[in-house]
Design a protein around this motif. Structure first.
Motif, PDB file in Angstrom:
ATOM      1  N   LEU A  18      70.101 -31.369  17.401  1.00 53.37           N
ATOM      2  CA  LEU A  18      69.769 -30.236  18.252  1.00 53.37           C
ATOM      3  C   LEU A  18      68.367 -30.366  18.821  1.00 53.37           C
ATOM      4  O   LEU A  18      67.473 -30.942  18.196  1.00 53.37           O
ATOM      5  CB  LEU A  18      69.864 -28.929  17.459  1.00 53.37           C
ATOM      6  N   ALA A  19      68.192 -29.796  20.006  1.00 51.03           N
ATOM      7  CA  ALA A  19      66.879 -29.794  20.645  1.00 51.03           C
ATOM      8  C   ALA A  19      66.686 -28.471  21.372  1.00 51.03           C
ATOM      9  O   ALA A  19      67.654 -27.839  21.795  1.00 51.03           O
ATOM     10  CB  ALA A  19      66.761 -30.955  21.626  1.00 51.03           C
ATOM     11  N   ILE A  20      65.429 -28.070  21.497  1.00 50.30           N
ATOM     12  CA  ILE A  20      65.083 -26.868  22.260  1.00 50.30           C
ATOM     13  C   ILE A  20      64.684 -27.309  23.661  1.00 50.30           C
ATOM     14  O   ILE A  20      63.868 -28.218  23.822  1.00 50.30           O
ATOM     15  CB  ILE A  20      63.927 -26.094  21.604  1.00 50.30           C
ATOM     16  N   VAL A  21      65.243 -26.668  24.662  1.00 50.64           N
ATOM     17  CA  VAL A  21      64.898 -26.967  26.046  1.00 50.64           C
ATOM     18  C   VAL A  21      63.512 -26.396  26.315  1.00 50.64           C
ATOM     19  O   VAL A  21      63.252 -25.214  26.071  1.00 50.64           O
ATOM     20  CB  VAL A  21      65.933 -26.356  27.021  1.00 50.64           C
ATOM     21  N   THR A  22      62.609 -27.253  26.799  1.00 56.52           N
ATOM     22  CA  THR A  22      61.245 -26.800  27.085  1.00 56.52           C
ATOM     23  C   THR A  22      61.004 -26.595  28.580  1.00 56.52           C
ATOM     24  O   THR A  22      60.230 -25.727  28.960  1.00 56.52           O
ATOM     25  CB  THR A  22      60.207 -27.796  26.537  1.00 56.52           C
ATOM     26  N   GLN A  23      61.645 -27.404  29.424  1.00 55.60           N
ATOM     27  CA  GLN A  23      61.482 -27.283  30.878  1.00 55.60           C
ATOM     28  C   GLN A  23      62.801 -27.620  31.563  1.00 55.60           C
ATOM     29  O   GLN A  23      63.558 -28.446  31.073  1.00 55.60           O
ATOM     30  CB  GLN A  23      60.404 -28.243  31.394  1.00 55.60           C
ATOM     31  N   THR A  24      63.021 -26.997  32.706  1.00 53.20           N
ATOM     32  CA  THR A  24      64.218 -27.286  33.503  1.00 53.20           C
ATOM     33  C   THR A  24      63.818 -27.472  34.965  1.00 53.20           C
ATOM     34  O   THR A  24      62.724 -27.093  35.376  1.00 53.20           O
ATOM     35  CB  THR A  24      65.246 -26.144  33.410  1.00 53.20           C
ATOM     36  N   GLY A  25      64.726 -28.050  35.727  1.00 52.35           N
ATOM     37  CA  GLY A  25      64.529 -28.179  37.174  1.00 52.35           C
ATOM     38  C   GLY A  25      63.312 -29.001  37.563  1.00 52.35           C
ATOM     39  O   GLY A  25      63.021 -30.039  36.986  1.00 52.35           O
TER      40      GLY A  25
END
Length: 159
Positions: free
Chosen positions: A100-107
């Protein structure tokens, strides 16, 4: 993308993933900047962003460092950047077994997005050389004008 919502893994469109979502890692292209929080073995190909030819093993964040603020540069061994390729990871069906990983940035806020923005919005840097060349050209033009007037005055006197 497989996202953990309310304790269950739900498949959502990648446009609906937001920073703070916990995602299950799968082999293939990473579309978000992420920080690994749980894994057994994650191998990432970062050659698209860094040029590194060898796959990089990634490890989860150390719970003993929970007092420290996460930063992609200081926690590089736990960070997966968008644009990289996940080569190997555990694909457990349960949340307890999955990587599992936490999303830190998108786009466009991801490492790849910032790189593309820099490339597409390129502005030529102004170097000291550029301003000095203009000064040298000005000096040469003034010298040419002075020398030209001297030559014509000398020629005028001899005729």
């Amino acid at each position: 993308a497989d996202v953990v919502r309310e304790g269950e893994v739900v498949t959502v469109d990648q446009t609906d993933v937001v920073p703070g979502d916990i995602v299950r890692l799968r082999p293939g292209a990473a579309n978000f900047d992420m920080c690994i929080v749980q894994s057994k073995r994650v191998l990432v190909d970062e050659s698209a962003l860094t040029g590194e030819v060898h796959p990089i093993a990634k490890i989860p964040l150390d719970p003993a460092d929970s007092h420290r603020t996460y930063h992609p540069k200081t926690h590089k061994s736990s960070t997966i950047s968008a644009g990289t390729t996940i080569l190997e990871c555990g694909e457990g069906q349960n949340i307890e077994d999955a990587d599992l990983a936490i999303v830190t940035q998108t786009g466009s806020f991801t490492a790849k997005g910032e790189l593309l923005c820099d490339v597409l919005s390129y502005e030529r840097h102004k170097f000291k050389f550029d301003t000095e060349v203009q000064l040298i050209l000005f000096i040469l033009c003034v010298e040419a004008a002075v020398l030209l007037s001297v030559v014509f005055s000398v020629l005028k006197d001899h005729w």
